[in-house]
Design a protein around this motif. Structure first.
Motif, PDB file in Angstrom:
ATOM      1  N   ILE A   1      38.783  68.020 -60.989  1.00  0.00           N
ATOM      2  CA  ILE A   1      39.291  66.613 -61.177  1.00  0.00           C
ATOM      3  C   ILE A   1      40.368  66.194 -60.377  1.00  0.00           C
ATOM      4  CG2 ILE A   1      40.451  65.373 -63.032  1.00  0.00           C
ATOM      5  CD1 ILE A   1      39.639  67.581 -65.107  1.00  0.00           C
ATOM      6  N   ASN A   2      40.023  65.268 -59.528  1.00  0.00           N
ATOM      7  CA  ASN A   2      40.980  64.764 -58.500  1.00  0.00           C
ATOM      8  C   ASN A   2      41.656  63.761 -59.341  1.00  0.00           C
ATOM      9  OD1 ASN A   2      39.810  61.910 -58.400  1.00  0.00           O
ATOM     10  ND2 ASN A   2      38.366  62.556 -57.282  1.00  0.00           N
ATOM     11  N   ALA A   3      43.091  63.287 -58.787  1.00  0.00           N
ATOM     12  CA  ALA A   3      43.943  62.698 -59.263  1.00  0.00           C
ATOM     13  C   ALA A   3      43.413  61.120 -59.604  1.00  0.00           C
ATOM     14  CB  ALA A   3      45.204  62.317 -58.572  1.00  0.00           C
ATOM     15  N   LYS A   4      42.486  60.398 -58.795  1.00  0.00           N
ATOM     16  CA  LYS A   4      41.866  59.443 -59.230  1.00  0.00           C
ATOM     17  C   LYS A   4      41.084  59.248 -60.415  1.00  0.00           C
ATOM     18  CE  LYS A   4      42.063  57.531 -54.495  1.00  0.00           C
ATOM     19  NZ  LYS A   4      41.291  56.990 -53.517  1.00  0.00           N
ATOM     20  N   GLN A   5      40.434  60.303 -60.780  1.00  0.00           N
ATOM     21  CA  GLN A   5      39.459  60.552 -61.947  1.00  0.00           C
ATOM     22  C   GLN A   5      40.057  60.545 -63.024  1.00  0.00           C
ATOM     23  OE1 GLN A   5      37.265  63.773 -60.282  1.00  0.00           O
ATOM     24  NE2 GLN A   5      35.318  62.574 -60.446  1.00  0.00           N
ATOM     25  N   GLY A   6      41.351  61.651 -63.130  1.00  0.00           N
ATOM     26  CA  GLY A   6      41.904  61.933 -64.495  1.00  0.00           C
ATOM     27  C   GLY A   6      43.426  61.672 -64.467  1.00  0.00           C
ATOM     28  N   GLY A   7      43.928  61.250 -63.328  1.00  0.00           N
ATOM     29  CA  GLY A   7      45.338  61.050 -63.309  1.00  0.00           C
ATOM     30  C   GLY A   7      45.958  62.244 -62.852  1.00  0.00           C
ATOM     31  N   MET A   8      47.432  62.322 -62.501  1.00  0.00           N
ATOM     32  CA  MET A   8      48.066  63.116 -61.825  1.00  0.00           C
ATOM     33  C   MET A   8      48.168  64.420 -62.790  1.00  0.00           C
ATOM     34  SD  MET A   8      49.061  64.328 -58.886  1.00  0.00           S
ATOM     35  CE  MET A   8      49.010  62.826 -58.112  1.00  0.00           C
ATOM     36  N   SER A   9      48.542  64.277 -64.061  1.00  0.00           N
ATOM     37  CA  SER A   9      48.753  65.181 -64.938  1.00  0.00           C
ATOM     38  C   SER A   9      47.399  65.984 -65.090  1.00  0.00           C
ATOM     39  CB  SER A   9      48.930  65.072 -66.376  1.00  0.00           C
ATOM     40  OG  SER A   9      49.279  65.934 -67.215  1.00  0.00           O
ATOM     41  N   ALA A  10      46.242  65.758 -65.132  1.00  0.00           N
ATOM     42  CA  ALA A  10      45.014  66.290 -65.062  1.00  0.00           C
ATOM     43  C   ALA A  10      44.626  66.971 -63.977  1.00  0.00           C
ATOM     44  CB  ALA A  10      43.924  65.445 -65.677  1.00  0.00           C
ATOM     45  N   TYR A  11      45.005  66.475 -62.912  1.00  0.00           N
ATOM     46  CA  TYR A  11      44.667  67.209 -61.677  1.00  0.00           C
ATOM     47  C   TYR A  11      45.597  68.376 -61.333  1.00  0.00           C
ATOM     48  CZ  TYR A  11      46.208  67.771 -56.841  1.00  0.00           C
ATOM     49  OH  TYR A  11      46.617  68.544 -55.680  1.00  0.00           O
ATOM     50  N   GLN A  12      46.790  68.294 -61.767  1.00  0.00           N
ATOM     51  CA  GLN A  12      47.743  69.330 -61.454  1.00  0.00           C
ATOM     52  C   GLN A  12      47.490  70.458 -62.550  1.00  0.00           C
ATOM     53  OE1 GLN A  12      51.710  67.886 -61.282  1.00  0.00           O
ATOM     54  NE2 GLN A  12      51.552  67.342 -59.317  1.00  0.00           N
ATOM     55  N   SER A  13      47.035  70.060 -63.781  1.00  0.00           N
ATOM     56  CA  SER A  13      46.992  71.390 -64.638  1.00  0.00           C
ATOM     57  C   SER A  13      45.641  71.908 -64.723  1.00  0.00           C
ATOM     58  CB  SER A  13      47.274  70.691 -66.146  1.00  0.00           C
ATOM     59  OG  SER A  13      46.435  69.732 -66.562  1.00  0.00           O
ATOM     60  N   GLN A  14      44.627  71.478 -64.153  1.00  0.00           N
ATOM     61  CA  GLN A  14      43.483  72.237 -64.027  1.00  0.00           C
ATOM     62  C   GLN A  14      43.587  73.527 -63.404  1.00  0.00           C
ATOM     63  OE1 GLN A  14      40.515  70.186 -61.315  1.00  0.00           O
ATOM     64  NE2 GLN A  14      41.905  69.400 -60.512  1.00  0.00           N
ATOM     65  N   PRO A  15      42.873  74.562 -63.696  1.00  0.00           N
ATOM     66  CA  PRO A  15      43.161  75.898 -63.466  1.00  0.00           C
ATOM     67  C   PRO A  15      43.355  76.260 -62.034  1.00  0.00           C
ATOM     68  CG  PRO A  15      41.476  75.812 -65.076  1.00  0.00           C
ATOM     69  CD  PRO A  15      41.863  74.545 -64.636  1.00  0.00           C
ATOM     70  N   ILE A  16      42.421  75.812 -61.062  1.00  0.00           N
ATOM     71  CA  ILE A  16      42.636  76.144 -59.836  1.00  0.00           C
ATOM     72  C   ILE A  16      44.148  75.559 -58.933  1.00  0.00           C
ATOM     73  CG2 ILE A  16      40.449  76.771 -59.326  1.00  0.00           C
ATOM     74  CD1 ILE A  16      39.833  73.977 -57.857  1.00  0.00           C
ATOM     75  N   GLU A  17      44.266  74.199 -59.646  1.00  0.00           N
ATOM     76  CA  GLU A  17      45.515  73.686 -59.179  1.00  0.00           C
ATOM     77  C   GLU A  17      46.937  74.155 -59.700  1.00  0.00           C
ATOM     78  OE1 GLU A  17      45.491  71.824 -56.398  1.00  0.00           O
ATOM     79  OE2 GLU A  17      43.963  71.246 -56.143  1.00  0.00           O
ATOM     80  N   LEU A  18      46.514  74.402 -60.873  1.00  0.00           N
ATOM     81  CA  LEU A  18      47.874  75.157 -61.389  1.00  0.00           C
ATOM     82  C   LEU A  18      48.368  76.339 -60.826  1.00  0.00           C
ATOM     83  CD1 LEU A  18      49.901  75.516 -64.020  1.00  0.00           C
ATOM     84  CD2 LEU A  18      48.151  76.833 -65.022  1.00  0.00           C
ATOM     85  N   GLY A  19      47.341  77.170 -60.291  1.00  0.00           N
ATOM     86  CA  GLY A  19      47.475  78.356 -59.583  1.00  0.00           C
ATOM     87  C   GLY A  19      48.061  78.274 -58.311  1.00  0.00           C
TER      88      GLY A  19
END
Length: 307
Positions: free
Chosen positions: A235-253
């Motif tokens: 999920i990139n930020a344009k698709q789902g917003g910054m919160s969704a982008y940052q909280s997905q598993p690979i980006e969270l880690g």
């Protein structure tokens, strides 16, 4: 995400198909099931009660058809309710803290080909404008190689590129490379943020590596599968917003790893500096305490840095 609820008979049929196969269904069936379960997307918390394997199988199905309506929303809901955030954050924090521990940083000094390692890193951190692009790239490559060796991932070549200032870097799967933007404010100034980028992108390198080698010694097969799903259902930020982008598993880690690395490097630099005007020298008391913690990754980094 609301696309209308199914009739009772159709809903029962979809639910039966999903439960019978433990979620190993096509993307359309997975979306229909989640739409019904969450009352058209209005109660995504209902997903948290599902068994973990079922959630992962549903995410796997939807990731195969990410461009369909509502797919990004349901992927986000599944990632948010997977229940593995703490595990992912702790894994990243543990890897980073062991590597950037002052004792290990001192051991790296013996492998550094150049002027005094501690002094160079300290000065590069506190006075980055005194170093040119070639010198910064040499330090980033050295940290990148040593960090990948530490976490058991293939080494990557650090490459510089010119991009929009807001873009810091990227990982290139299949090319054993990470890209760092020389036009970002961090590259022009705060060198510790470049270490953040190097560690962040190499965390993606590690995630990609174990997703391809889930049964190798020391790898967590469950996380390996989740990382693979997330890479396909990204999920990139344009698709789902910054919160969704940052909280997905690979980006969270990756964000947790980068945040802690950035501050541990700065703390190391401060501890090796002879200038008393640089401010707080304690990671727990100073640098991490001052970090904004609005994002989920930021909160985990704050909690785990001094743990």
């Amino acid at each position: 995400m609301y696309y209308g609820l199914l009739t009772d008979n159709r809903a029962a049929s979809v639910e039966a198909a999903v439960l019978r196969s433990n979620g190993r269904v096509d993307a359309a069936t997975a979306r229909s099931y989640l739409n019904q379960l969450t009352y058209g997307g209005f109660d995504t918390g209902a997903i948290s009660a599902l068994p973990l394997r079922l959630k992962m199988n549903l995410a796997d199905a939807i990731a195969s058809d990410k461009t369909a309506p509502a797919s990004v929303g349901y992927l986000n809901a599944l990632y948010d309710n997977m229940g593995l955030d703490r595990v992912i954050a702790e894994r990243s924090a543990r890897q980073v803290k062991r590597f950037f521990d002052p004792a290990n940083m001192d051991r790296l000094a013996a492998k550094w080909d150049g002027d005094d390692f501690a002094a160079t890193l300290s000065n590069m951190t506190l006075r980055p404008q005194a170093y040119d692009e070639k010198q910064k790239l040499k330090m980033m490559q050295f940290i990148s190689d040593a960090y990948n060796d530490h976490i058991g991932a293939p080494r990557t070549e650090v490459k510089l590129f010119d991009g929009p200032p807001e873009v810091k870097g990227s990982f290139v799967p299949g090319k054993a490379a990470i890209n760092v933007n020389r036009q970002s404010p961090e590259f022009m100034g705060d060198f510790t943020s470049m270490i953040n980028t190097v560690v962040h992108e190499n965390t993606h390198n590690y995630q990609h590596h174990i997703s391809k080698n889930p049964n190798s010694a020391g790898n967590d097969a469950l996380l390996a599968r989740l990382y693979g799903i997330n890479m396909r259902g990204y999920i990139n930020a344009k698709q789902g917003g910054m919160s969704a982008y940052q909280s997905q598993p690979i980006e969270l880690g990756a964000h947790v790893a980068g945040y802690i690395a950035r501050d541990m490097v700065k703390d190391f630099a401060l501890s090796r500096s002879t200038n008393d005007n640089w401010g707080p020298r304690s990671l727990a008391a100073g640098l991490m305490a001052a970090r904004p913690t609005k994002s989920r990754a930021g909160r985990y980094a704050y909690d785990l840095a001094a743990a």
